[in-house]
Design a protein around this motif. Structure first.
Motif, PDB file in Angstrom:
ATOM      1  N   GLU A 199       1.047  -1.063   0.073  1.00  0.00           N
ATOM      2  CA  GLU A 199      -0.036   0.087   0.091  1.00  0.00           C
ATOM      3  C   GLU A 199       0.854   1.156  -0.219  1.00  0.00           C
ATOM      4  OE1 GLU A 199      -3.915  -0.426   2.666  1.00  0.00           O
ATOM      5  OE2 GLU A 199      -2.295  -1.683   3.672  1.00  0.00           O
ATOM      6  N   PRO A 200       1.572   1.492  -1.109  1.00  0.00           N
ATOM      7  CA  PRO A 200       2.537   2.604  -1.137  1.00  0.00           C
ATOM      8  C   PRO A 200       2.014   4.105  -1.024  1.00  0.00           C
ATOM      9  CG  PRO A 200       2.390   1.664  -3.047  1.00  0.00           C
ATOM     10  CD  PRO A 200       1.750   0.769  -2.357  1.00  0.00           C
ATOM     11  N   ARG A 201       0.687   4.046  -1.455  1.00  0.00           N
ATOM     12  CA  ARG A 201      -0.116   5.344  -1.377  1.00  0.00           C
ATOM     13  C   ARG A 201      -0.290   5.703  -0.006  1.00  0.00           C
ATOM     14  NH1 ARG A 201      -2.133   9.275  -0.220  1.00  0.00           N
ATOM     15  NH2 ARG A 201      -3.507  10.813  -1.542  1.00  0.00           N
ATOM     16  N   ARG A 202      -0.426   4.682   0.888  1.00  0.00           N
ATOM     17  CA  ARG A 202      -0.957   4.969   2.249  1.00  0.00           C
ATOM     18  C   ARG A 202       0.019   5.571   3.106  1.00  0.00           C
ATOM     19  NH1 ARG A 202      -2.574  -0.041   6.257  1.00  0.00           N
ATOM     20  NH2 ARG A 202      -2.786   1.127   7.978  1.00  0.00           N
ATOM     21  N   PHE A 203       1.289   5.525   2.735  1.00  0.00           N
ATOM     22  CA  PHE A 203       2.391   6.176   3.787  1.00  0.00           C
ATOM     23  C   PHE A 203       3.223   7.143   3.014  1.00  0.00           C
ATOM     24  CE2 PHE A 203       1.410   1.598   4.797  1.00  0.00           C
ATOM     25  CZ  PHE A 203       1.294   1.761   6.113  1.00  0.00           C
ATOM     26  N   ILE A 204       3.775   8.341   3.966  1.00  0.00           N
ATOM     27  CA  ILE A 204       4.946   9.058   3.784  1.00  0.00           C
ATOM     28  C   ILE A 204       6.021   8.626   4.434  1.00  0.00           C
ATOM     29  CG2 ILE A 204       3.207  10.833   2.832  1.00  0.00           C
ATOM     30  CD1 ILE A 204       4.099  12.349   5.233  1.00  0.00           C
ATOM     31  N   ALA A 205       7.238   9.045   4.178  1.00  0.00           N
ATOM     32  CA  ALA A 205       8.387   8.723   5.129  1.00  0.00           C
ATOM     33  C   ALA A 205       8.980  10.171   5.047  1.00  0.00           C
ATOM     34  CB  ALA A 205       9.390   7.813   4.461  1.00  0.00           C
TER      35      ALA A 205
END
Length: 437
Positions: free
Chosen positions: A362-368
Motif C-alpha cells: 500500500e505505497p499510497r498509504r504512507f509517507i516517509a
C-alpha cells in the motif's frame, strides 16, 4: 517571569475549575482528562515571527487555491503538477463536493499549521490541518488566567495581545455569512474539544448548537431556540467531521449531524466553516506537493520548508525509503493525533519486515520523512526545569484577508524520550509569546 512561574499551580487549578479538558474515546469508553499547562512560555521574537507570518499566509493562500481548483477545473492535475491517481485515491477527496462553489471562494477559513524548529533555528511545516483544527482556546484561556494571576508580568513585557482570536474568527464567519446568525455546531459534551466549542461561542457571540437544534426548512437553515423561536442561520463553524455532518448526504448512521444541511450549502444559502472536502488538502501525501502548489498558483518560492519527505508511491522514493528505513519516520496519511507514526529504528527485525511488506502493498498509504532533531524547550517537571520536545500549531484565519494569529498552541512531550507531543498521547501545552518589538 518568576512571579508567573510561582503562580503555575494556581493557573492549573483554575484551568481544572473552568473545565479546560479534552476527552478521548478508547476501547469503547470516554475518558476525560486535564490538558496540563506549563507556565514557562515559548517566546518568539518579532522579526522571527514576521517570517513565519509571511510563510503561513503564503501557504494557506495556496492551499485555498488548490481546494477551489481541485473541486472545479482541476488544472493542477491537467498541467501535470500532481498525479490524478494521487488525488482521486485519497480518502480525503470527496466526490460529493465536486463542482460545489464555496462562499467567497474560501474553503479553509480556520487553518492549523503544525511546525517544529530545528536546532539550527530553521522552521519546518510538519502538517497542514484544514478540516476541523482545534486548540486555539487553550492558549487563549491560559493567557487570560496568567494575566489574572500575575498582571505585572504582562505590564512589564512587550508581548502581542492574543485576545483578538475571537475577533478574527468572528470576522471570518461574518465575511462568508449568507444572512442570519453565526452558529458553532458541536457534536456535544463528549467530544474531545467540547470546552473549545463552548468557549469560542461565548467569545465570538455565536450560538452554540447541537445537530438537533438546527433544522432545514425549504432552502434555508434555522436555529430553533428552547422556546421554539426560529432564526435563520448564515454561517456554521462546524466542529463535526465531514462524514457525520449530514446523514442524508454522507454517513446515514450519523445522529449528530443536520439532515439536508449540505443541500442548503450547495445552494449557497449557508456558509460552512471549514468547507466539506478539505481533507484532500491535509492528506499527508498531498502535503508533499504544497511547495509545488505555491509555485504553481502564486508564482513564488515557498517561504517555509516542508520536512524532507518521500513518497513510496514513486519508485525512486520507495528505493530510498527501503535503503534508509531505520533513519526515517513513517506516517500513515489517514491518521492524526500522533497515531500511525512509526520510527524505523524502533521496530524489531520481525516487525520491520512486516511493516515493509505492508508499505510495498500500500505505497499510497504512507509517507516517509527525515527525523528532524527539533529543539527542546524548557518545562517545569516536579519543581525542576527540564528540556522537552515541542511543536507549534499556528492558526491562520481567512476571511476578507488572510490573518495569522500572533500567538499559537505550543504542545510538548512530557516523556523525555518521545518526539510525540499530541494531547491524545499525554502531552502538555504552554502559551506562545510573540514579542511586539
Amino acid at each position: 517571569m518568576k512571579a508567573l512561574l510561582g503562580q503555575a499551580e494556581t493557573v492549573n487549578s483554575l484551568l481544572a475549575r473552568y473545565g479546560v479538558k479534552f476527552g478521548i474515546y478508547k476501547n469503547g469508553k470516554f475518558h476525560e482528562q486535564l490538558f496540563p499547562f506549563d507556565a514557562i512560555p515559548r517566546i518568539i521574537d518579532a522579526e522571527e515571527f514576521s517570517v513565519l507570518e509571511r510563510g503561513l499566509e503564503q501557504r494557506v493562500t495556496a492551499l485555498n487555491c488548490f481546494l477551489k481548483d481541485i473541486y472545479s477545473d482541476k488544472k493542477i492535475i491537467s498541467d501535470g503538477v500532481i498525479p490524478p491517481e494521487f488525488v482521486f485515491s485519497s480518502s480525503g477527496f470527496m466526490a460529493e463536493c465536486d463542482g460545489v462553489k464555496t462562499p467567497k471562494d474560501i474553503a479553509s477559513h480556520i487553518s492549523g499549521i503544525d511546525l517544529v524548529q530545528s536546532k539550527d533555528k530553521t522552521w519546518y511545516v510538519l502538517e497542514d490541518n484544514l478540516r476541523v483544527p482545534s486548540g486555539a482556546s487553550y492558549p487563549m484561556i491560559a493567557r487570560e488566567l496568567c494575566r489574572m494571576s500575575s498582571p505585572a508580568t504582562f505590564r512589564e513585557t512587550h508581548i502581542e495581545d492574543n485576545r483578538n482570536y475571537a475577533d478574527l474568527l468572528k470576522a471570518a464567519m461574518d465575511y462568508v455569512n449568507t444572512g442570519g446568525v453565526n452558529v458553532i455546531l458541536t457534536p456535544g459534551r463528549y467530544n474531545a474539544a467540547f470546552f473549545e466549542h463552548s468557549y469560542l461561542a461565548e467569545k465570538t457571540g455565536a450560538v452554540l448548537a447541537a445537530g438537533n437544534d438546527l433544522i432545514v426548512d425549504g432552502d434555508f437553515l434555522y436555529y430553533t431556540s428552547y422556546d421554539g423561536t426560529k432564526q435563520r442561520v448564515g454561517a456554521v463553524y462546524r466542529r463535526i467531521s465531514d462524514d457525520y455532518l449530514d446523514p442524508i448526504a454522507f454517513n446515514p448512521e450519523s445522529v449528530i449531524g443536520v439532515p439536508h444541511i449540505y443541500s442548503v450549502y450547495k445552494k449557497g444559502n449557508v456558509a460552512l466553516l471549514n468547507a466539506p472536502g478539505n481533507g484532500i488538502a491535509d492528506d499527508k501525501g498531498i502535503y508533499y506537493f504544497v511547495p509545488k502548489m505555491i509555485k504553481y498558483y502564486l508564482g513564488e518560492e515557498s517561504i517555509l520548508n516542508n520536512a524532507p519527505t518521500y513518497l513510496p508511491f514513486y519508485e525512486e522514493d520507495m528505493k530510498y525509503v527501503l535503503s534508509n528505513f531505520d533513519s526515517l519516520v513513517i506516517k500513515d496519511v489517514a491518521e492524526a493525533g500522533g497515531y500511525g507514526v512509526v520510527f524505523g529504528n524502533s521496530l524489531s527485525e520481525e516487525k520491520k519486515a512486516e511493516f515493509i511488506e505492508q508499505l510495498k502493498a500500500e505505497p499510497r498509504r504512507f509517507i516517509a520523512q527525515e527525523v528532524i532533531d527539533f529543539i527542546d524547550i524548557d518545562i517545569m517537571d516536579k519543581g525542576e526545569i527540564v528540556p522537552r520536545k515541542a511543536d507549534l500549531r499556528a492558526f491562520v484565519l481567512t476571511g476578507e484577508d488572510v490573518r495569522v494569529w500572533k500567538s499559537g498552541l505550543t504542545r510538548f512531550s512530557r516523556n523525555p524520550d518521545s518526539f510525540i507531543v499530541n494531547s491524545s498521547q499525554g502531552g502538555g501545552f504552554k502559551d506562545t509569546w510573540v514579542l511586539s518589538r
